[in-house]
Scaffold this active site. Structure first.
Site, PDB file in Angstrom:
ATOM      1  CD  GLN A 104     100.347  30.638  -4.375  1.00  7.29           C
ATOM      2  OE1 GLN A 104     101.329  30.034  -3.951  1.00  7.29           O
ATOM      3  NE2 GLN A 104     100.358  31.934  -4.624  1.00  7.29           N
ATOM      4  CG  HIS A 152      95.647  31.370  -7.953  1.00  3.96           C
ATOM      5  ND1 HIS A 152      97.025  31.481  -7.840  1.00  3.96           N
ATOM      6  CD2 HIS A 152      95.143  32.291  -7.097  1.00  3.96           C
ATOM      7  CE1 HIS A 152      97.320  32.432  -6.969  1.00  3.96           C
ATOM      8  NE2 HIS A 152      96.198  32.935  -6.505  1.00  3.96           N
ATOM      9  CG  ASP A 197      99.203  21.440 -11.552  1.00  2.00           C
ATOM     10  OD1 ASP A 197      98.774  20.714 -10.639  1.00  2.00           O
ATOM     11  OD2 ASP A 197     100.230  22.143 -11.431  1.00  2.00           O
ATOM     12  CB  THR A 223     104.500  29.340  -3.067  1.00  2.00           C
ATOM     13  OG1 THR A 223     103.944  30.623  -3.348  1.00  2.00           O
ATOM     14  CG2 THR A 223     104.692  29.175  -1.571  1.00  2.00           C
ATOM     15  CG  LEU A 261     114.290  24.812  -6.546  1.00  2.00           C
ATOM     16  CD1 LEU A 261     114.251  25.323  -7.972  1.00  2.00           C
ATOM     17  CD2 LEU A 261     115.360  23.742  -6.378  1.00  2.00           C
ATOM     18  CB  ALA A 279     109.191  19.812  -4.779  1.00  2.00           C
ATOM     19  NE  ARG A 329     100.115  27.570 -18.319  1.00  2.00           N
ATOM     20  CZ  ARG A 329      99.792  27.954 -17.076  1.00  2.00           C
ATOM     21  NH1 ARG A 329      99.011  29.005 -16.905  1.00  2.00           N
ATOM     22  NH2 ARG A 329     100.253  27.306 -16.042  1.00  2.00           N
ATOM     23  CB  CYS A 346      74.897  31.305 -17.204  1.00  2.00           C
ATOM     24  SG  CYS A 346      75.749  29.819 -17.794  1.00  2.00           S
ATOM     25  CB  CYS A 356      73.216  30.334 -20.767  1.00  2.00           C
ATOM     26  SG  CYS A 356      74.808  30.971 -21.390  1.00  2.00           S
TER      27      CYS A 356
END
Length: 238
Positions: free
Chosen positions: A92, A110, A95, A178, A204, A221, A57, A121, A140
């Site tokens: 959310q 997120h 990226d 969303t 959408l 969008a 990803r 740590c 650490c």
């Protein structure tokens, strides 16, 4: 009252940049088991598989580009602030396409895919290459403790206190791309409406919490968001 705009974005705003959505019929969680790949328990059980999933990803994100919807929101932010309003963008998405488009007042509730976090740590580092269990934390020195800086199922989203404070004074609220199915973000529109905000849904199709919105714009969008940005500026500032 000072116009205060709160925008929540989800994976739908990045879909036209080639990044997969999550809850559509052909989305990421229709193809992969989130319990194995997006939970602390899954990471403890098979960290190699989890790292492989997020490494792929991450590569996909680095090859992607922001789109017209991201650019429109960055321009809206600049205009809204220039006119004296308060502006909040909460995403959310993990990226960085909002940042690439120029957004600055942004909360990644997120987490961020292009960062790693040490489970030992808590150190955060930029991360644009693969993660592996053989790597050591530069802070650490412990090996095998690095993970994607992503909020998994069962974990508390980032910035919730700040988000609650901003929702308390919002005059205009919009959810863009969303599904309205993931909590606590799914409750933001209802909270904004309760506080007297004008509420908008841009997607959408109608989401699961569509009843919480007074206004809606449906479509891609890249087509709906730029026009809506002009519209909301006129409604708020005349």
């Amino acid at each position: 009252m000072t116009p205060s705009l709160f925008i929540l974005t989800g994976s739908g705003i990045s879909a036209e940049s080639g990044l997969g959505t999550f809850r559509d019929t052909d989305g990421i969680w229709a193809k992969f088991d989130w319990q194995e790949l997006a939970s602390p328990e899954g990471f403890a059980e098979d960290p190699i598989a989890v790292h492989e999933f997020y490494n792929l990803r991450r590569k996909g994100l680095l090859d992607a580009s922001h789109n017209a919807a991201h650019t429109a929101l960055a321009r809206l932010e600049a205009a809204w602030i220039r006119l004296g309003g308060k502006f909040s963008l909460v995403t959310q998405n993990i990226d960085d396409l909002h940042e690439r488009a120029g957004s600055e007042r942004l909360i990644h509730m997120h987490g961020e895919l292009l960062k790693s976090r040490c489970n030992a740590c808590g150190d955060l580092q930029d991360c644009r290459s693969d993660l592996a269990i053989t790597q050591s934390c530069t802070a650490c020195g412990r090996e095998g403790t690095l993970r994607p800086h992503v909020v998994w199922f069962g974990e508390i989203p980032i910035g919730m206190e700040e988000i609650a404070d901003r929702l308390a004074t919002v005059t205009h609220f919009a959810a863009i791309g969303t599904s309205g199915a993931v909590w606590p973000a799914a409750g933001f529109a209802q909270e904004a409406a309760r506080n007297g905000a004008e509420t908008w849904e841009l997607a959408l199709d109608p989401g699961e919490s569509g009843h919480n919105f007074a206004f809606s714009r449906y479509g891609k969008a890249t087509q709906t968001v730029p026009f809506w940005c002009e519209e909301i500026l006129k409604r708020a500032f005349g």
